[in-house]
Design a protein around this motif. Sequence first.
Motif, PDB file in Angstrom:
ATOM      1  N   GLN A   1      -9.170 -15.501  -2.865  1.00 51.49           N
ATOM      2  CA  GLN A   1      -9.663 -14.509  -1.810  1.00 51.49           C
ATOM      3  C   GLN A   1      -8.550 -14.376  -0.684  1.00 51.49           C
ATOM      4  O   GLN A   1      -8.257 -13.015  -0.348  1.00 51.49           O
ATOM      5  N   VAL A   2      -7.794 -15.359  -0.624  1.00 53.12           N
ATOM      6  CA  VAL A   2      -6.626 -15.219   0.533  1.00 53.12           C
ATOM      7  C   VAL A   2      -5.616 -14.039  -0.093  1.00 53.12           C
ATOM      8  O   VAL A   2      -4.991 -13.107   0.391  1.00 53.12           O
ATOM      9  N   SER A   3      -5.108 -14.572  -1.354  1.00 54.47           N
ATOM     10  CA  SER A   3      -4.224 -13.579  -2.103  1.00 54.47           C
ATOM     11  C   SER A   3      -4.941 -12.230  -2.320  1.00 54.47           C
ATOM     12  O   SER A   3      -4.114 -11.154  -1.970  1.00 54.47           O
ATOM     13  N   ASN A   4      -6.050 -11.989  -2.380  1.00 52.78           N
ATOM     14  CA  ASN A   4      -6.813 -10.482  -2.536  1.00 52.78           C
ATOM     15  C   ASN A   4      -6.627  -9.844  -1.360  1.00 52.78           C
ATOM     16  O   ASN A   4      -6.574  -8.526  -1.285  1.00 52.78           O
ATOM     17  N   LEU A   5      -7.041 -10.695  -0.259  1.00 46.36           N
ATOM     18  CA  LEU A   5      -6.919 -10.037   1.167  1.00 46.36           C
ATOM     19  C   LEU A   5      -5.374  -9.349   1.284  1.00 46.36           C
ATOM     20  O   LEU A   5      -5.308  -8.394   1.877  1.00 46.36           O
ATOM     21  N   CYS A   6      -4.437 -10.215   1.044  1.00 42.66           N
ATOM     22  CA  CYS A   6      -2.906  -9.798   1.241  1.00 42.66           C
ATOM     23  C   CYS A   6      -2.574  -8.697   0.298  1.00 42.66           C
ATOM     24  O   CYS A   6      -2.165  -7.776   1.110  1.00 42.66           O
ATOM     25  N   TYR A   7      -3.111  -8.744  -0.732  1.00 44.54           N
ATOM     26  CA  TYR A   7      -2.909  -7.609  -1.743  1.00 44.54           C
ATOM     27  C   TYR A   7      -3.594  -6.008  -1.291  1.00 44.54           C
ATOM     28  O   TYR A   7      -2.976  -5.277  -1.238  1.00 44.54           O
ATOM     29  N   GLN A   8      -4.979  -6.337  -0.833  1.00 47.52           N
ATOM     30  CA  GLN A   8      -5.585  -5.032  -0.546  1.00 47.52           C
ATOM     31  C   GLN A   8      -5.180  -4.513   0.694  1.00 47.52           C
ATOM     32  O   GLN A   8      -5.026  -3.183   0.936  1.00 47.52           O
ATOM     33  N   LYS A   9      -4.972  -5.552   1.894  1.00 48.58           N
ATOM     34  CA  LYS A   9      -4.457  -4.945   3.192  1.00 48.58           C
ATOM     35  C   LYS A   9      -2.977  -4.449   3.152  1.00 48.58           C
ATOM     36  O   LYS A   9      -2.689  -3.206   3.822  1.00 48.58           O
ATOM     37  N   ALA A  10      -2.262  -4.725   2.265  1.00 49.87           N
ATOM     38  CA  ALA A  10      -0.699  -4.386   2.075  1.00 49.87           C
ATOM     39  C   ALA A  10      -0.886  -2.899   1.488  1.00 49.87           C
ATOM     40  O   ALA A  10      -0.305  -2.004   1.905  1.00 49.87           O
ATOM     41  N   HIS A  11      -1.833  -2.815   0.610  1.00 51.55           N
ATOM     42  CA  HIS A  11      -1.916  -1.328  -0.167  1.00 51.55           C
ATOM     43  C   HIS A  11      -2.627  -0.392   0.990  1.00 51.55           C
ATOM     44  O   HIS A  11      -2.150   0.737   0.751  1.00 51.55           O
ATOM     45  N   TYR A  12      -3.503  -0.833   1.852  1.00 51.57           N
ATOM     46  CA  TYR A  12      -3.981  -0.069   2.605  1.00 51.57           C
ATOM     47  C   TYR A  12      -2.849   0.407   3.744  1.00 51.57           C
ATOM     48  O   TYR A  12      -2.674   1.655   4.314  1.00 51.57           O
ATOM     49  N   ALA A  13      -1.995  -0.547   4.153  1.00 52.44           N
ATOM     50  CA  ALA A  13      -1.082  -0.265   5.062  1.00 52.44           C
ATOM     51  C   ALA A  13       0.014   0.653   4.507  1.00 52.44           C
ATOM     52  O   ALA A  13       0.407   1.676   5.085  1.00 52.44           O
ATOM     53  N   ALA A  14       0.325   0.431   3.206  1.00 58.06           N
ATOM     54  CA  ALA A  14       1.312   1.430   2.516  1.00 58.06           C
ATOM     55  C   ALA A  14       0.846   2.716   2.623  1.00 58.06           C
ATOM     56  O   ALA A  14       1.572   3.696   2.510  1.00 58.06           O
ATOM     57  N   ALA A  15      -0.378   3.008   2.048  1.00 62.44           N
ATOM     58  CA  ALA A  15      -1.163   4.178   2.326  1.00 62.44           C
ATOM     59  C   ALA A  15      -1.078   4.914   3.557  1.00 62.44           C
ATOM     60  O   ALA A  15      -0.792   6.365   3.423  1.00 62.44           O
ATOM     61  N   GLN A  16      -1.383   4.334   4.357  1.00 64.21           N
ATOM     62  CA  GLN A  16      -1.520   4.929   5.895  1.00 64.21           C
ATOM     63  C   GLN A  16      -0.096   5.185   6.501  1.00 64.21           C
ATOM     64  O   GLN A  16       0.375   5.889   6.968  1.00 64.21           O
ATOM     65  N   ILE A  17       0.998   4.221   5.985  1.00 62.91           N
ATOM     66  CA  ILE A  17       2.210   4.740   6.645  1.00 62.91           C
ATOM     67  C   ILE A  17       2.814   5.980   5.945  1.00 62.91           C
ATOM     68  O   ILE A  17       3.547   6.704   6.476  1.00 62.91           O
ATOM     69  N   GLY A  18       2.572   5.644   4.653  1.00 60.57           N
ATOM     70  CA  GLY A  18       3.069   6.797   3.675  1.00 60.57           C
ATOM     71  C   GLY A  18       2.510   8.382   4.429  1.00 60.57           C
ATOM     72  O   GLY A  18       3.041   9.253   4.000  1.00 60.57           O
ATOM     73  N   LYS A  19       1.581   8.273   5.252  1.00 64.69           N
ATOM     74  CA  LYS A  19       0.921   9.467   5.689  1.00 64.69           C
ATOM     75  C   LYS A  19       1.700  10.023   7.023  1.00 64.69           C
ATOM     76  O   LYS A  19       1.504  10.988   7.476  1.00 64.69           O
ATOM     77  N   VAL A  20       2.515   8.981   7.638  1.00 63.86           N
ATOM     78  CA  VAL A  20       3.016   9.225   8.752  1.00 63.86           C
ATOM     79  C   VAL A  20       4.368  10.046   8.392  1.00 63.86           C
ATOM     80  O   VAL A  20       5.203   9.700   7.770  1.00 63.86           O
ATOM     81  N   ALA A  21       4.513  11.270   9.111  1.00 66.35           N
ATOM     82  CA  ALA A  21       5.710  11.972   8.875  1.00 66.35           C
ATOM     83  C   ALA A  21       7.057  11.493   9.461  1.00 66.35           C
ATOM     84  O   ALA A  21       7.196  10.825  10.237  1.00 66.35           O
ATOM     85  N   GLY A  22       8.056  11.550   8.334  1.00 70.49           N
ATOM     86  CA  GLY A  22       9.235  10.822   8.459  1.00 70.49           C
ATOM     87  C   GLY A  22       9.632   9.654   7.975  1.00 70.49           C
ATOM     88  O   GLY A  22      10.803   9.059   7.811  1.00 70.49           O
ATOM     89  N   TYR A  23       8.422   9.127   7.407  1.00 68.41           N
ATOM     90  CA  TYR A  23       8.413   7.673   6.702  1.00 68.41           C
ATOM     91  C   TYR A  23       7.998   7.703   5.169  1.00 68.41           C
ATOM     92  O   TYR A  23       7.164   8.641   5.015  1.00 68.41           O
TER      93      TYR A  23
END
Length: 448
Positions: A351-373
């Motif tokens: 469960q800990v491992s899956n939370l790390c994985y899922q949250k990191a992919h959400y963060a990457a998707a959101q940061i990828g939407k920020v112009a310039g990054y």
Amino acid sequence: MFTPHTDAEREEMLRVIGVGRLDDLFADVPAAHRFPTLNLPPAFTEMEARMQMEELAGANETAHDLICFLGAGAYYHYIPAVVDAIIRRGEFLTAYTPYQPEISQGTLQAIFEYQSMIANLTGMEVSNASHYDGATAAAEAAVMAYHHFRGKRARFVLSPSLNPQYRDVIKTYMAGYEQVEFAGCDSNPFGDLSDLAGCLDGNTALLIVQYPDFLGRIYDFTDLIEKAHQAGALVAVTANPIALGILKTPGAMGADIVVGEGQPLGIPLSYGGPYLGYFATKKEFVRKIAGRLVGETADAEGRRGYVLTLTAREQHIRREKATSNICSNQGLMALAATVYMSEVGKSGLKQVSNLCYQKAHYAAAQIGKVAGYEVLTGTPFFHEFVVKCPKSVEEINLHLLDHGILGGYDLGKDFPALENHMLIAVTEMVSKDDIDALCEVLEEVKHG
């Protein structure tokens, strides 16, 4: 005030060593230097000293106070309360290394359980009783491989995406060995596995890869390990133990040695240590393993007991026959990891491992939407990924800190080609709101 010795006891000790008075013990120190004047402030009472230290400590900001996106080898995870409660017990906290099994059964059993869990987690057959940290465990893997081939193979292939600190420690450890050469480590960290395969030859003793690698990417090394074995080399995988909660084990890939940093297993960041290095391998290498192993046995009456089984260290056998000069197994840290793994269990770790994985992919998707990054980690990744930034990482991190956010790692420190690139780590301790707040500040700093 506590006075450890009475006047009569002091006089007796001086008489035994043949000295007339206490001052005679300092006769060899020139008189002008015996009692120098020290520029010290007036003495504090205990109450004043405590207040002063608390004020100084309060100036520090830790991962508990900030939203933490910093990883690069040490990670902010949740630690169940039971971990600290058990390792602070006097019989564990004050215990020395367990040389005498008749008085160390608790410590020995804890280490035995630790070894069993590490072997199960990594998919290997045996584990030792731990090392100082992940870097020294990786270096001990190189030493073991060198001796396995009796120095006849002296080429070590280090993945360019191996933790740079691990590479440095390995090179330092191996500096005293003859004709040792390193390959692979100066290549492009974004290179593929075929680049490493091309570095293998008949002189290769060991290939070391990281899983997930320093940039957070996940690779299946099965084919690469097979190619290394075809070249006659051993393979060591340095693995994040939390990631092994959901990923294929290195043992299943055919790895000969699995090492890594055990800090994520219930050990706080603690300003850099003490940490825990784990080391697991195949049974065929058990007599070449560094450090010590604890085994289970039975006494004369058939009762189960635990003993030091293999201790091929300089304190037990001739120095030239020793496999290691590691004198401590970080027993308290190994106990913390044991309690953590026992508490969270197999499903909890998943469960800990899956939370790390899922949250990191959400963060990457959101940061990828920020112009310039731009998120550069295109391959599957665990809980770290690389972001190309519009400004220097140092400038961005200072701005993030003003908003209570501890930013990612500046990859330009270790890889000159990756200037303005940030390695962001996301663990279960980061919430969706935290990630959204990070994106808002990143957007703001771009226009700053």
